[in-house]
Scaffold this motif. Structure first.
Motif, PDB file in Angstrom:
ATOM      1  N   GLN A  53      39.556  24.362  51.990  1.00 37.06           N
ATOM      2  CA  GLN A  53      38.430  25.472  51.396  1.00 37.06           C
ATOM      3  C   GLN A  53      38.774  26.732  50.768  1.00 37.06           C
ATOM      4  O   GLN A  53      37.911  27.278  49.882  1.00 37.06           O
ATOM      5  N   SER A  54      40.091  26.905  50.681  1.00 36.49           N
ATOM      6  CA  SER A  54      40.595  28.112  50.071  1.00 36.49           C
ATOM      7  C   SER A  54      40.607  27.852  48.598  1.00 36.49           C
ATOM      8  O   SER A  54      40.623  28.970  47.762  1.00 36.49           O
ATOM      9  N   PHE A  55      40.563  26.818  48.268  1.00 36.28           N
ATOM     10  CA  PHE A  55      40.518  26.356  46.714  1.00 36.28           C
ATOM     11  C   PHE A  55      38.984  26.534  45.973  1.00 36.28           C
ATOM     12  O   PHE A  55      38.238  25.906  46.276  1.00 36.28           O
ATOM     13  N   ASP A  56      38.902  27.562  45.371  1.00 39.01           N
ATOM     14  CA  ASP A  56      37.675  27.950  44.933  1.00 39.01           C
ATOM     15  C   ASP A  56      37.745  28.643  43.581  1.00 39.01           C
ATOM     16  O   ASP A  56      38.768  28.503  43.080  1.00 39.01           O
ATOM     17  N   ARG A  57      36.599  28.819  43.042  1.00 34.22           N
ATOM     18  CA  ARG A  57      36.582  29.378  41.564  1.00 34.22           C
ATOM     19  C   ARG A  57      37.584  30.541  41.456  1.00 34.22           C
ATOM     20  O   ARG A  57      38.182  30.773  40.284  1.00 34.22           O
ATOM     21  N   ASP A  58      37.664  31.353  42.431  1.00 25.53           N
ATOM     22  CA  ASP A  58      38.278  32.734  42.374  1.00 25.53           C
ATOM     23  C   ASP A  58      39.968  32.433  42.397  1.00 25.53           C
ATOM     24  O   ASP A  58      40.957  33.089  42.029  1.00 25.53           O
ATOM     25  N   ARG A  59      40.184  31.330  43.496  1.00 29.40           N
ATOM     26  CA  ARG A  59      41.568  30.896  43.696  1.00 29.40           C
ATOM     27  C   ARG A  59      41.822  29.454  43.441  1.00 29.40           C
ATOM     28  O   ARG A  59      41.777  28.737  44.401  1.00 29.40           O
ATOM     29  N   PRO A  60      41.755  28.896  42.211  1.00 26.67           N
ATOM     30  CA  PRO A  60      41.724  27.430  42.101  1.00 26.67           C
ATOM     31  C   PRO A  60      43.127  26.972  42.246  1.00 26.67           C
ATOM     32  O   PRO A  60      43.183  25.649  42.390  1.00 26.67           O
ATOM     33  N   GLU A  61      44.151  27.787  42.420  1.00 28.85           N
ATOM     34  CA  GLU A  61      45.489  27.242  42.497  1.00 28.85           C
ATOM     35  C   GLU A  61      46.171  27.983  43.472  1.00 28.85           C
ATOM     36  O   GLU A  61      46.010  29.033  43.696  1.00 28.85           O
ATOM     37  N   TRP A  62      47.115  27.017  44.352  1.00 24.24           N
ATOM     38  CA  TRP A  62      47.765  27.841  45.294  1.00 24.24           C
ATOM     39  C   TRP A  62      49.125  27.273  45.410  1.00 24.24           C
ATOM     40  O   TRP A  62      49.453  25.963  45.145  1.00 24.24           O
ATOM     41  N   GLY A  63      50.193  28.085  45.626  1.00 23.43           N
ATOM     42  CA  GLY A  63      51.613  27.491  45.908  1.00 23.43           C
ATOM     43  C   GLY A  63      52.086  27.624  47.271  1.00 23.43           C
ATOM     44  O   GLY A  63      51.196  28.201  48.238  1.00 23.43           O
ATOM     45  N   SER A  92      54.385  29.579  48.723  1.00 22.13           N
ATOM     46  CA  SER A  92      54.469  31.093  49.182  1.00 22.13           C
ATOM     47  C   SER A  92      53.230  31.650  49.267  1.00 22.13           C
ATOM     48  O   SER A  92      52.912  32.229  50.411  1.00 22.13           O
ATOM     49  N   ASP A  93      52.154  31.228  48.365  1.00 24.06           N
ATOM     50  CA  ASP A  93      50.887  31.714  48.601  1.00 24.06           C
ATOM     51  C   ASP A  93      50.259  31.212  50.024  1.00 24.06           C
ATOM     52  O   ASP A  93      49.600  32.216  50.765  1.00 24.06           O
ATOM     53  N   VAL A  94      50.189  30.104  50.294  1.00 24.58           N
ATOM     54  CA  VAL A  94      49.560  29.688  51.502  1.00 24.58           C
ATOM     55  C   VAL A  94      50.303  30.036  52.754  1.00 24.58           C
ATOM     56  O   VAL A  94      49.650  30.593  53.573  1.00 24.58           O
ATOM     57  N   ALA A  95      51.666  30.403  52.520  1.00 22.91           N
ATOM     58  CA  ALA A  95      52.406  30.824  53.858  1.00 22.91           C
ATOM     59  C   ALA A  95      51.758  32.228  54.037  1.00 22.91           C
ATOM     60  O   ALA A  95      51.787  32.766  55.221  1.00 22.91           O
ATOM     61  N   SER A 125      55.103  23.798  37.778  1.00 26.08           N
ATOM     62  CA  SER A 125      54.744  24.888  38.456  1.00 26.08           C
ATOM     63  C   SER A 125      54.858  24.890  39.982  1.00 26.08           C
ATOM     64  O   SER A 125      55.044  26.072  40.629  1.00 26.08           O
ATOM     65  N   ARG A 126      54.958  23.722  40.341  1.00 27.41           N
ATOM     66  CA  ARG A 126      54.868  23.412  41.918  1.00 27.41           C
ATOM     67  C   ARG A 126      53.841  24.100  42.446  1.00 27.41           C
ATOM     68  O   ARG A 126      53.507  24.496  43.735  1.00 27.41           O
ATOM     69  N   ARG A 127      52.397  24.284  41.826  1.00 32.01           N
ATOM     70  CA  ARG A 127      51.346  24.816  42.345  1.00 32.01           C
ATOM     71  C   ARG A 127      50.266  23.580  42.404  1.00 32.01           C
ATOM     72  O   ARG A 127      50.339  22.672  41.692  1.00 32.01           O
ATOM     73  N   TYR A 128      49.240  23.717  43.304  1.00 32.78           N
ATOM     74  CA  TYR A 128      48.289  22.690  43.758  1.00 32.78           C
ATOM     75  C   TYR A 128      46.869  23.069  43.541  1.00 32.78           C
ATOM     76  O   TYR A 128      46.562  24.349  43.234  1.00 32.78           O
ATOM     77  N   ARG A 129      46.129  22.167  42.861  1.00 32.02           N
ATOM     78  CA  ARG A 129      44.743  22.331  42.548  1.00 32.02           C
ATOM     79  C   ARG A 129      43.958  21.137  43.489  1.00 32.02           C
ATOM     80  O   ARG A 129      44.661  19.960  43.888  1.00 32.02           O
TER      81      ARG A 129
END
Length: 280
Positions: free
Chosen positions: A34-44, A46-49, A78-82
């Motif tokens: 649920q944290s993947f949204d328009r404001d935060r479309p990508e997470w790495g 370190s971001d999640v941790a 980039s090793r980031r997720y969408r």
């Protein structure tokens, strides 16, 4: 022997209370998704941790599990997720099987009963709005055929204007003004300057009104349906010019109230996360 039988056939002993809530991993996965949204479309990782208060190894395993099932995709550089195709597949199935229409229908029926007019809920579909559900007013169906599935051009009528008026100007210009705009009658607007004035009015008063811009026989009063600060569709009351024109001012309040109710129904519950990834 009878004593032994009683000892083994009774109810199982009650387990000691768990130190953590049940299905904690499942809750973490869903909260992360649920944290993947328009404001935060990508997470790495370190971001999640950092956001969820997890070790990086745990964050990596959660992301990898969602990616394995197609709910996320990772960029190898980039090793980031969408968000991935499995999310789209679930959303498509939910709408196809009537989930969206079923959720909206109680609000539509209440608005139709209150307004004595037909009510419809439409969502964006390219340069159109597509009706996904409708409830007939007291005078019966507005059309011989059902309204569900009908497309409304972005530049013609209140049902479309209430949504496209809420888009950023650049997004709206790319959709509308890069292609010819058809005329459906003498009241259809195709001049960009005139359309922008109407779009600005939506943002100023919070709703749109039209008569005969798309269907020459029909008037519509429409409001944006928002999830958070983002419009996701429109809620409209529709009827003949005579039926809506004289009652327009009285219908605004129930329309806006119903649009807000529908927006709350469409807003996903997002538990607040605390250190350790637990939700409250």
């Amino acid at each position: 022997m009878s004593d032994n039988r009683r000892a083994t056939s009774g109810p199982p002993p009650v387990a000691a209370p768990a130190s953590r809530p049940p299905l904690q991993t499942a809750d973490r996965l869903l909260s992360l998704l649920q944290s993947f949204d328009r404001d935060r479309p990508e997470w790495g990782v370190s971001d999640v941790a950092k956001e969820f208060g997890l070790d990086k190894s745990v964050a990596q395993r959660l992301l990898a599990a969602l990616a394995y099932r197609g709910f996320l995709v990772s960029d190898p550089r980039s090793r980031r997720y969408r968000l991935g195709p499995a999310v789209w597949d679930l959303a498509r199935g939910w709408e196809r099987d009537g989930g969206l229409a079923g959720l909206a229908m109680p609000v539509l029926q209440r608005l139709a009963d209150e307004s004595d007019a037909s009510a419809l809920f439409a969502v964006p579909d390219g340069i159109h709005m597509r009706c996904v559900a409708a409830a007939d007013g007291v005078h019966g169906p507005l059309r011989v055929h059902g309204l569900a599935g009908e497309l409304y051009p972005a530049h013609a009528g209140a049902t479309s204007r209430a949504y496209f008026g809420m888009l950023p100007p650049d997004d709206r210009a790319a959709l509308l003004y890069s292609r010819p705009m058809g005329r459906f009658g003498g009241r259809t607007l195709t001049d960009p300057a005139e359309l922008e004035e109407r779009f600005a009015e939506v943002r100023r008063v919070g709703y749109a009104y039209s008569e005969g811009e798309y269907d020459p026989e029909t008037a519509a009063l429409a409001a944006p349906v928002a999830v958070g600060r983002r419009a996701v569709g429109t809620l409209s009351v529709v009827g003949s010019h005579e039926a809506l024109r004289s009652r327009r001012a009285d219908l605004v309040a129930p329309l806006l109230r119903s649009a807000a109710d529908l927006g709350r129904l469409l807003t996903p519950r997002r538990p607040r996360t605390v250190r350790g990834g637990e939700a409250r």
